[in-house]
Design an enzyme around this catalytic site. Sequence first.
Site, PDB file in Angstrom:
ATOM      1  CG  ASP A 457      -2.047  -0.775   1.229  1.00 20.67           C
ATOM      2  OD1 ASP A 457      -2.229  -1.371   0.181  1.00 20.67           O
ATOM      3  OD2 ASP A 457      -2.799  -0.821   2.206  1.00 20.67           O
ATOM      4  CG  ASP A 778      -4.379   0.201   5.504  1.00 22.81           C
ATOM      5  OD1 ASP A 778      -5.069  -0.205   4.560  1.00 22.81           O
ATOM      6  OD2 ASP A 778      -3.893   1.337   5.546  1.00 22.81           O
ATOM      7  CG  ASP A 782      -6.253  -3.892   1.908  1.00 23.58           C
ATOM      8  OD1 ASP A 782      -6.568  -3.737   0.716  1.00 23.58           O
ATOM      9  OD2 ASP A 782      -5.787  -2.986   2.615  1.00 23.58           O
TER      10      ASP A 782
END
EC number: 7.2.2.10
Length: 1164
Positions: A457, A778, A782
């Site tokens: 990310d 997070d 996900d």
Amino acid sequence: MGDMSNSDFYAKNQRNEGANHAVGFGCSLMELRSLMELRGTEAVVKLQEDYGGVEGLCKRLKTSPTEGLTGDQGDLDKRKEEFGKNMIPPKKPKTFLQLVWEALQDVTLIILEVAALISLGLSFYHPPGESSGASCGSVQGGAEDEGEADAGWIEGVAILLSVVCVVLVTAFNDWSKEKQFRGLQSRIEQEQKFLVVRGSQVIQLPVSDILVGDIAQIKYGDLLPADGVLIQGNDLKIDESSLTGESDHVKKAADKDPMLLSGTHVMEGSGRMVVTAVGVNSQTGIIFTLLGAGMEEEEKKEKKVKKQDGAAAMEMQPLKSAEGGEEEKERKKVSIPKKEKSVLQGKLTKLAVQIGKAGLLMSSITVIILVLYFAIDSFVIQKRPWLPECTPIYIQYFVKFFIIGVTVLVVAVPEGLPLAVTISLAYSVKKMMKDNNLVRHLDACETMGNATAICSDKTGTLTTNRMTAVQCYIGDVHYKKIPEPGVLPPKSLDLLVNSISINSAYTTKILPPDKEGGLPKQVGNKTECSLLGLVLDLKRDYQPIRNQIPEEKLYKVYTFNSVRKSMSTVVKLPDGSFRMYSKGASEIVLKKCNHILSEVGEPRVFRPRDKDEMVKKVIEPMASDGLRTICVAYRDFPGDPEPDWDDENNILSDLTAICVVGIEDPVRPEVPEAIQTCQHAGITVRMVTGDNINTARAIAIKCGIIHPGEDFLCIDGKEFNRRIRNEKGEVEQERIDKVWPKLRVLARSSPTDKHTLVKGIIDSTMVEQRQVVAVTGDGTNDGPALKKADVGFAMGIAGTDVAKEASDIILTDDNFSSIVKAVMWGRNVYDSISKFLQFQLTVNVVAVIVAFTGACITQDSPLKAVQMLWVNLIMDSLASLALATEPPTESLLKRKSYGRNKPLISSTMTKNILGHAVYQLIIIFLLLFVGEQIFDIDSGRNAPLHAPPSEHYTIIFNTFVMMQLFNEINARKIHGERNVFEGIFKNPIFCSIVFGTFAVQVIIVQFGGKPFSCQPLDLEKWMWCVFLGLGELVWGQVIATIPNSKLRFLRRAGQLSQKDELPEEDVNEENEEIDHAERELRRGQILWFRGLNRIQTQIEVVNTFKSGTSFQGAGALRRQSSTTSQNQDVTNVSSPSHVSLSNALSSPTSAAAAAAAAPSTGQC
């Protein structure tokens, strides 16, 4: 069910009244439990009728819907006593004795124990008529005096003692591993906190401290810690699939379906609930208790009934297989501790089995040769008759031969291998804690060493996750830094401040810094914090506005989700009309704007060509500076007629833009270096982010993920999907294969894109090595990608509970550079095991050959059984400790990863093993056959049965051990490095073990006497032994000089080990292993649904009996709906093996077929 039991409940209430008022709560535990079993309108009616709505329930529970519990200690204790704590007691750990018993199950150890017992029994047996000794021929009783004959039992006892030693070491290791694992679990649990209102303050409480009556604030991404009733909610959607198997998200509202259950996930929205059941009384708790009881009953049953019908077995055993006939095999495979088996452990187990087979062969040949030699020599050559009184003596000989054979086997079998892996992993996990990696699954640590790709990310991982607004565009002016409030049109300013203050989660705040001169503390959503920061920079305050319009007064909230990519809040104005404030990703919100505020703060028309110009002149320049752009807008609606708020498309259109804000999230200072390290280590870093493509590209350049001028792809989610899907919209692997190798940045991606990318890279067959992918995540969404990846990293600070639940490793500091540490530790585990193997196999080869040839030529192994066991202890348990705890070095990250299919034993290692074996064999055979002349001592060869130990054989034993000790230092390097001493003092364990072993060896030789078959040596002979040992180090340098290319045959040897390690069926197994976790998860879910259905049916039966209505209809209906929902849920994941699993649900016979089909599909 709703109508049937009202009267019952009233009766119950009457009965409980007296009891309850004594305690002081207006409802009992059982009433609350039965309340939580209701759903939907039933629940609403019941709440209204029995409790007077949620407010009434709060009153009875003595709590305030707005201020929560008072937090008075006495009150809290009372609640604990009455309604229980929010904890589900864990399963009991195995006791030390159970672990000892498990360690004793080892086959080689059992063989040894039996041999030792036979030897013991025979040593106490004295044949009658001692005089016949001479006629029994080659018993050579000459040297044997009384004392020596009595010492025959020592060998048996010594063997038994060494077995005890090995067992205790193994059990202790298992025990400490278990203990560490529990510590880890409790640490993970302690880290879970939840927002609760107590004494009108919002505080974060550890989940275990939540009590009945607490008012909990729930928001997107939470995993609900307890059951509760919704007081007030904004657009709340819950994923209840973990409890009901329904994959659709359930809408919750205080007037429609207010029941919130523990263990379910908040997928959208926010709200507040009053907690009604905790711990074992919550829905998850009830099921856990039933499952726990089920497990215990199962275990008892299992002992009685070995085979069971497949489907029935599957119903209650959470981890057992779905197969009927192969139940037993599966049960062994799936038994719980084995779950931690990783690629490396798979390879090692194979290797150990092969070595074991070779050892068994050698030891059998040794025994056969010894027996034949003895028989032919005695009965054929010397033509002796077999005398009955001599039988025990002959048997004693045969037992001696058998013990020698078993000893060869013991030395050949590397039982230290699993030990080395355990020690190495446990040691690494402990140390990784210090490097901010909280490992949830042991094998993740070692898989990480093989990682070839990391999909990371951007926000919070590569960047600091401290968002600040740095540029804005208001009233037709683009300000490069935040302007003074006086410059802005007052109308626009007011609208902007109101919009930001109201249209953001009220849990998001900016607090004063913790320490003087620090940065203000950002609490809650970081993007919203940056906007609130902008309000403060414009010398305004958001709190008074929020106090004026508290959360309860918000008319309607459209919360942020990954589809909308915007958030909107509707408030009712004093004149009865409505105003909606909106904010979100600028390109998305601007598309919906038809007006924009001018330089005087009045709306003017905003045409498509103005939008394009705005994108070019404002948004793209901001994005290319690496800023994230957020557009703030509003819209007014008439009060009469009231708009249809559910028609989202019409509501969220025709907006008026107020301003565009550029937010900066600076790159973490240590990230560029970490990414460079990854690239040197052969790991490709890809950035997958929801940001727009220009921002993403700018940050990727700052991080060093892409370098200008290279051939790479930066695309957004739309383009990605266009490239990888065919006309029908299905994802095709060949298409993904064209995209992923060059892909470096995937912007504006949805969670599904992330999952598709990860799956595509893992399933790709275009590169000869299967890619090993690590993913960071997070958000709640996900989860699927984290589960699919080989290693999933969740963020410890910013991560939602759902993400942590799905991950393998939690990054406690959310920092990308910690991932690099994880790679280093993972590679170190692999190297430690290789070092150990290199050392172990050298000892094995030498000891086996020496014992074998010695036995064949001199009818007696030069290394005695007890000596071999000591050598075994050095090379197994102690060496595994010494070599498995080598600390990692930076050089580990300067080479490519090994990949999944590389043989464990590289050509350099093969060269080292064979090279050192040659040296050791030459020395030992020299000593064996001409040792007595060199040292001028008596020969120890052909000694009689209970002869005293000879100096000759003691020298051989001592030299052998010295060579192992010095070779242990050589084994510290496996890539052909010259300096084997480098960093040796950084590993105190290694040094202490080497010196400790040397000290014990001195004691054994000087004082070991008969049990160790040792004769004390003088200083000169000791010097010779040490000198010959030191030769190992010199010889190591000689071997390092020989280039590998000269030794073509060795390369084949390395390959051979690969072929050995991975026979055909195993290549399949490896593919299967990849998705084992996912299949296990599916299986778990199915069991979960089944357990739940069972419970529901049982409750149904009980209730029906109470009310006396017909059960048939309701039950059948319930069952039908639930099986369809199960099937849908399992089939939802598009993959052949899961579909077959869902069919397996409906028919037990097809279960075996399904399981058979699963491996053949290869990847799930």
